[in-house]
Each structure stands twice: as structure tokens, then as C-alpha cells.
Scaffold this motif. Structure first.
Motif, PDB file in Angstrom:
ATOM      1  N   PRO A 178       0.891  -1.241   0.169  1.00  0.00           N
ATOM      2  CA  PRO A 178      -0.087  -0.084  -0.043  1.00  0.00           C
ATOM      3  C   PRO A 178       0.951   1.131  -0.017  1.00  0.00           C
ATOM      4  CG  PRO A 178       0.065  -0.961   2.272  1.00  0.00           C
ATOM      5  CD  PRO A 178       0.723  -1.886   1.306  1.00  0.00           C
ATOM      6  N   LEU A 179       0.372   2.379  -0.281  1.00  0.00           N
ATOM      7  CA  LEU A 179       0.992   3.730  -0.282  1.00  0.00           C
ATOM      8  C   LEU A 179       1.282   4.062   1.150  1.00  0.00           C
ATOM      9  CD1 LEU A 179      -0.990   6.046  -2.859  1.00  0.00           C
ATOM     10  CD2 LEU A 179       1.350   5.392  -2.840  1.00  0.00           C
ATOM     11  N   ARG A 180       2.279   4.594   1.490  1.00  0.00           N
ATOM     12  CA  ARG A 180       2.722   5.114   2.866  1.00  0.00           C
ATOM     13  C   ARG A 180       1.833   6.330   2.746  1.00  0.00           C
ATOM     14  NH1 ARG A 180       8.534   6.582   5.129  1.00  0.00           N
ATOM     15  NH2 ARG A 180       7.755   7.791   7.083  1.00  0.00           N
ATOM     16  N   PRO A 181       1.066   6.428   3.920  1.00  0.00           N
ATOM     17  CA  PRO A 181       0.067   7.732   4.166  1.00  0.00           C
ATOM     18  C   PRO A 181       0.976   9.012   4.357  1.00  0.00           C
ATOM     19  CG  PRO A 181      -0.214   6.062   5.740  1.00  0.00           C
ATOM     20  CD  PRO A 181       0.889   5.407   5.147  1.00  0.00           C
ATOM     21  N   SER A 182       0.633  10.243   3.968  1.00  0.00           N
ATOM     22  CA  SER A 182       1.353  11.480   4.259  1.00  0.00           C
ATOM     23  C   SER A 182       1.094  11.920   5.640  1.00  0.00           C
ATOM     24  CB  SER A 182       0.962  12.293   3.407  1.00  0.00           C
ATOM     25  OG  SER A 182      -0.515  12.872   3.446  1.00  0.00           O
ATOM     26  N   GLY A 183       2.074  12.431   6.132  1.00  0.00           N
ATOM     27  CA  GLY A 183       2.132  12.835   7.835  1.00  0.00           C
ATOM     28  C   GLY A 183       2.549  11.646   8.561  1.00  0.00           C
ATOM     29  N   THR A 184       3.241  10.879   8.040  1.00  0.00           N
ATOM     30  CA  THR A 184       3.967   9.654   8.839  1.00  0.00           C
ATOM     31  C   THR A 184       5.500   9.736   8.678  1.00  0.00           C
ATOM     32  OG1 THR A 184       3.843   8.100   6.953  1.00  0.00           O
ATOM     33  CG2 THR A 184       2.265   8.057   8.444  1.00  0.00           C
ATOM     34  N   GLU A 185       5.778  11.060   8.212  1.00  0.00           N
ATOM     35  CA  GLU A 185       7.342  11.193   7.810  1.00  0.00           C
ATOM     36  C   GLU A 185       8.130  10.793   9.147  1.00  0.00           C
ATOM     37  OE1 GLU A 185       4.983  13.236   6.992  1.00  0.00           O
ATOM     38  OE2 GLU A 185       5.271  12.756   4.833  1.00  0.00           O
ATOM     39  N   SER A 186       7.695  11.257  10.356  1.00  0.00           N
ATOM     40  CA  SER A 186       8.370  11.241  11.466  1.00  0.00           C
ATOM     41  C   SER A 186       8.032   9.917  12.361  1.00  0.00           C
ATOM     42  CB  SER A 186       7.930  12.574  12.631  1.00  0.00           C
ATOM     43  OG  SER A 186       6.719  12.357  12.984  1.00  0.00           O
ATOM     44  N   PHE A 187       7.240   9.060  11.861  1.00  0.00           N
ATOM     45  CA  PHE A 187       7.010   7.689  12.364  1.00  0.00           C
ATOM     46  C   PHE A 187       8.226   6.687  12.489  1.00  0.00           C
ATOM     47  CE2 PHE A 187       2.167   7.161  12.009  1.00  0.00           C
ATOM     48  CZ  PHE A 187       1.852   8.699  12.489  1.00  0.00           C
ATOM     49  N   SER A 188       8.163   6.111  13.824  1.00  0.00           N
ATOM     50  CA  SER A 188       9.226   4.971  13.739  1.00  0.00           C
ATOM     51  C   SER A 188       8.735   3.727  13.049  1.00  0.00           C
ATOM     52  CB  SER A 188       9.309   4.783  15.381  1.00  0.00           C
ATOM     53  OG  SER A 188       7.739   3.979  15.709  1.00  0.00           O
ATOM     54  N   GLU A 189       9.733   2.823  13.052  1.00  0.00           N
ATOM     55  CA  GLU A 189       9.269   1.484  12.284  1.00  0.00           C
ATOM     56  C   GLU A 189       8.112   1.019  12.919  1.00  0.00           C
ATOM     57  OE1 GLU A 189      12.235  -1.303  11.182  1.00  0.00           O
ATOM     58  OE2 GLU A 189      13.698   0.306  10.763  1.00  0.00           O
ATOM     59  N   GLU A 190       8.068   0.859  14.061  1.00  0.00           N
ATOM     60  CA  GLU A 190       6.974   0.217  14.813  1.00  0.00           C
ATOM     61  C   GLU A 190       5.729   0.987  14.713  1.00  0.00           C
ATOM     62  OE1 GLU A 190       9.869   0.892  16.339  1.00  0.00           O
ATOM     63  OE2 GLU A 190      10.772  -1.198  16.420  1.00  0.00           O
ATOM     64  N   GLU A 191       5.657   2.277  14.715  1.00  0.00           N
ATOM     65  CA  GLU A 191       4.399   3.059  14.365  1.00  0.00           C
ATOM     66  C   GLU A 191       3.870   2.972  12.818  1.00  0.00           C
ATOM     67  OE1 GLU A 191       4.791   6.856  17.193  1.00  0.00           O
ATOM     68  OE2 GLU A 191       6.324   6.720  15.534  1.00  0.00           O
ATOM     69  N   LEU A 192       4.942   2.721  12.102  1.00  0.00           N
ATOM     70  CA  LEU A 192       4.573   2.385  10.624  1.00  0.00           C
ATOM     71  C   LEU A 192       3.891   1.023  10.497  1.00  0.00           C
ATOM     72  CD1 LEU A 192       7.544   4.031   8.832  1.00  0.00           C
ATOM     73  CD2 LEU A 192       5.087   4.856   8.651  1.00  0.00           C
ATOM     74  N   GLU A 193       4.494   0.184  11.189  1.00  0.00           N
ATOM     75  CA  GLU A 193       4.200  -1.285  11.083  1.00  0.00           C
ATOM     76  C   GLU A 193       2.605  -1.329  11.442  1.00  0.00           C
ATOM     77  OE1 GLU A 193       6.966  -3.752  13.007  1.00  0.00           O
ATOM     78  OE2 GLU A 193       8.451  -3.299  11.438  1.00  0.00           O
ATOM     79  N   ALA A 194       2.325  -0.691  12.563  1.00  0.00           N
ATOM     80  CA  ALA A 194       1.034  -0.828  13.373  1.00  0.00           C
ATOM     81  C   ALA A 194      -0.180  -0.227  12.077  1.00  0.00           C
ATOM     82  CB  ALA A 194       0.792   0.083  14.426  1.00  0.00           C
ATOM     83  N   LEU A 195       0.338   0.711  11.109  1.00  0.00           N
ATOM     84  CA  LEU A 195      -0.698   1.256  10.288  1.00  0.00           C
ATOM     85  C   LEU A 195      -0.991   0.131   9.053  1.00  0.00           C
ATOM     86  CD1 LEU A 195       0.843   4.750   9.513  1.00  0.00           C
ATOM     87  CD2 LEU A 195      -0.841   4.085  11.204  1.00  0.00           C
ATOM     88  N   VAL A 196      -0.121  -0.833   8.907  1.00  0.00           N
ATOM     89  CA  VAL A 196      -0.084  -1.897   7.987  1.00  0.00           C
ATOM     90  C   VAL A 196      -0.728  -3.184   8.593  1.00  0.00           C
ATOM     91  CG1 VAL A 196       1.212  -3.168   6.117  1.00  0.00           C
ATOM     92  CG2 VAL A 196       1.920  -0.793   6.955  1.00  0.00           C
ATOM     93  N   THR A 197      -2.176  -2.949   8.622  1.00  0.00           N
ATOM     94  CA  THR A 197      -2.942  -4.220   8.958  1.00  0.00           C
ATOM     95  C   THR A 197      -3.125  -5.232   7.876  1.00  0.00           C
ATOM     96  OG1 THR A 197      -5.034  -3.252   7.955  1.00  0.00           O
ATOM     97  CG2 THR A 197      -4.309  -2.604  10.242  1.00  0.00           C
ATOM     98  N   ARG A 198      -3.250  -6.463   8.048  1.00  0.00           N
ATOM     99  CA  ARG A 198      -3.810  -7.464   7.246  1.00  0.00           C
ATOM    100  C   ARG A 198      -4.658  -6.932   5.955  1.00  0.00           C
ATOM    101  NH1 ARG A 198      -8.065 -11.287   9.593  1.00  0.00           N
ATOM    102  NH2 ARG A 198      -9.386  -9.544   8.679  1.00  0.00           N
ATOM    103  N   ASP A 199      -5.612  -6.504   6.479  1.00  0.00           N
ATOM    104  CA  ASP A 199      -6.681  -5.743   5.475  1.00  0.00           C
ATOM    105  C   ASP A 199      -6.154  -4.897   4.404  1.00  0.00           C
ATOM    106  OD1 ASP A 199      -8.343  -7.518   6.611  1.00  0.00           O
ATOM    107  OD2 ASP A 199      -9.732  -5.915   7.074  1.00  0.00           O
TER     108      ASP A 199
END
Lengths: 212, 111
Positions: A178-199
Motif C-alpha cells: 500500500p501507499l505510505r500515508p502522508s503525515g507519517t514522515e516522523s513515524f518510527s518503524e513500529e508506528e509505521l508497522e501498526a498502520l499496515v494491517t492485514r486488510d
């Protein structure tokens, strides 16, 4: 388990425990498994070991692949050109001998994965599929009216974005990058992983900030 | 429906046949332990090249429309696997009948 079964030896296993009275199909499963073991066609521990392998697979593995692809352009190229090799690179074995292909969303294109014939799914990466993925409704409708199906998942794709449905087979499995959402530039890897759900990796949802 | 359509589309080939009114039932659940064992068993049969994924899928197609409509996902899988093992001569109907009786008795179930 018997008291004299010591666990100072090197084997891991999940005991097979039957809690409630089994129904006909469970009895058939037990019977077929025991007959195959008695005939030496399969090993006594193989089903338990496979259950442990299945339990070790979850969408968290897919999330790691996606986030690494977001953060490292070179890994993204490798993931898109050869999903199997990129997964192996991350220590994820494609245990079922299938070809794993990753499809990249863009600003103008969104992918959705389905298996119209049955339930093919990238199990080594995402674990076992949810019931709805295997349902007649999802399988029969998604190729015809993907936007309507996505809306049932609360996902509205803008009209100027093309929706492409990818059907799976017994040997070809797919996952969406999926596309990385804008506004996540400062997110850590863990925070980014939490956005990437199974669905989001099946394509019925897209990564969103502020999920519950 | 013309008979030609039956030839072109086998029972599992349902892509595009659904009606908009048939909403997707979206929910989450854990598999029952026996369902997971069934899944693992079929994986093991695939590893040993005894029953592969495509044979298993075809097996779920060959149980007839009535059974296909009434059985759950893993119920179809174990029936498909049993039929394939019988067809391949690896198990016999007598052995399955005797074993299911024995297993049922073990759990005080009357089949």
C-alpha cells in the motif's frame, strides 16, 4: 501429559488436545490422520510441527516487508521484482512452494486481492486468511464490483484512482504494497508497522493514521 | 441457465457471479482446533506429494452441489482429502469405517 514425560530434551511440540466431544468431520479428520501415520505415509509429529509453523505466521511479517519497502527504495525494488527472494532475505520461508508477487499501489492505481476459485492466499507471509476472504460473497462479487465490496469494508477509493483486482491461483499468491500515508514522515518503524494491517495488504483497506 | 454455461464454469468458478445484495459477512474468529489440524494435515500431504493443493481444490468441487452448499470450508477439505486418498488407493473404505468407529468410541460419541 504423563508425569514421566520430561522436557529436558530437544523437541518442541504442541500437544493435540480434544476438549469437547468431536463431531463427524472432526472424527473423520482424526481417523484419516491416524491411519496415515499408522501406514507410515506421514510422520507422527508432522501435523503438530506444521501447526506450529502455521501459528508462527501472521500479518506482522507482511507489515515488516511493507515498512522496509517504504523506508528502503532498493528493498522495494527487490520486493517488487522477486517477492520470494525478498521474503527469504527477511528470514521468511515460503514453505508452500508458491510464487509470491507484491503489487504496488500508486496515486492512480489501487490493487485488491481475491481468489475466485477457492482461498489461495500468501499464508507464509500473512498467516491463514479470514473467513470472509473464503466466502462465496467476497469471491463472487469482487471481480465484478470491487468498489462496492470495498465500500462494505469502509474503504472508498476516489473515482480518479483505478481499482485493479488480482485473482490468485494454487501456485500464484499476491500481496498489496500500500501507499505510505502522508503525515507519517516522523513515524518510527513500529508506528509505521501498526498502520499496515492485514486488510491493507489484501487491499480491502488502506493504511490510515489515527486508527482505533 | 443454458447447459453450455455449466460446461464453461465449474462449481467453484464463481468470479463475477455474485449479486450486489449478497453483502460480505465481515467478522473475525479463531479456527477450531480440528480445523487447524485439518489445514496442517493437508499441508503435510502436499509436502509428501500425496495430495497437492490443486487436487484438494478440485476435490472440494467434486462433492456435488448439495454437499458443497451445506458443508463448511474445512468439512469440505477433509471430505475431499478422504475421497482422494481412497481414489489413490492409499486408504480403503473399510479402514476408514473401522477407524472412525474406534475414534468415536474413544470420545463416547455414537455415529
Amino acid at each position: 501429559m504423563s508425569k514421566n514425560h520430561h522436557h529436558d530434551h530437544a523437541h518442541d511440540h504442541t500437544p493435540i488436545i480434544i476438549q469437547e466431544k468431536p463431531g463427524y468431520y472432526e472424527i473423520l479428520e482424526i481417523s484419516v490422520r491416524e491411519l496415515l501415520i499408522e501406514k507410515g505415509l506421514i510422520g507422527a509429529d508432522e501435523v503438530r510441527k506444521q501447526i506450529e509453523l502455521l501459528d508462527s505466521r501472521s500479518p506482522a511479517l507482511g507489515s515488516k516487508l511493507v515498512v522496509k519497502a517504504w523506508l528502503e527504495p532498493e528493498f522495494r525494488s527487490r520486493l517488487l521484482s522477486n517477492g520470494n527472494a525478498a521474503a527469504e532475505e527477511m528470514g521468511i520461508t515460503i514453505y508452500d512452494n508458491t510464487e509470491f508477487t507484491v503489487l504496488e499501489d500508486t496515486e492512480k492505481l489501487h490493487y485488491v486481492i481475491v481468489c475466485t476459485l477457492c482461498s489461495c492466499y500468501p499464508r507464509p507471509i500473512l498467516g491463514l486468511p479470514p473467513d470472509w476472504y473464503k466466502s462465496k460473497e467476497y469471491r463472487s462479487r469482487t471481480v465484478r464490483e470491487p468498489r462496492a465490496v470495498l465500500a462494505e469494508f469502509g474503504t472508498l477509493i476516489p473515482d480518479d484512482v483505478e481499482v485493479l483486482v488480482q485473482d490468485s491461483t494454487a501456485s500464484q499468491r499476491y500481496m498489496v504494497l500500500p501507499l505510505r500515508p502522508s503525515g507519517t514522515e516522523s513515524f518510527s518503524e513500529e508506528e509505521l508497522e501498526a498502520l499496515v494491517t492485514r486488510d491493507t495488504m489484501i487491499g480491502v483497506s488502506i493504511p490510515k493514521i489515527n486508527q482505533n | 441457465m443454458s447447459s453450455e454455461n455449466l460446461v464453461k464454469h465449474l462449481p467453484n468458478d464463481i468470479g463475477g457471479t455474485g449479486c450486489s445484495g449478497d453483502k460480505v459477512n465481515i467478522f473475525e474468529r479463531d479456527l477450531y482446533p480440528w480445523e487447524k489440524r485439518c489445514h496442517a494435515l493437508l499441508d503435510v500431504l502436499d509436502y509428501h506429494k500425496i495430495v497437492n493443493t490443486e487436487e484438494k481444490r478440485r476435490g472440494t468441487e467434486n462433492i456435488g452441489t448439495e454437499m458443497a452448499g451445506k458443508l463448511s470450508y474445512y468439512e469440505k477439505w477433509i471430505v475431499s482429502a478422504s475421497n482422494l486418498l481412497l481414489q489413490k488407493g492409499l486408504l480403503t473404505p473399510d479402514a476408514i469405517a473401522q477407524k472412525t468407529k474406534e475414534v468415536a468410541a474413544r470420545y463416547n460419541v455414537i455415529l
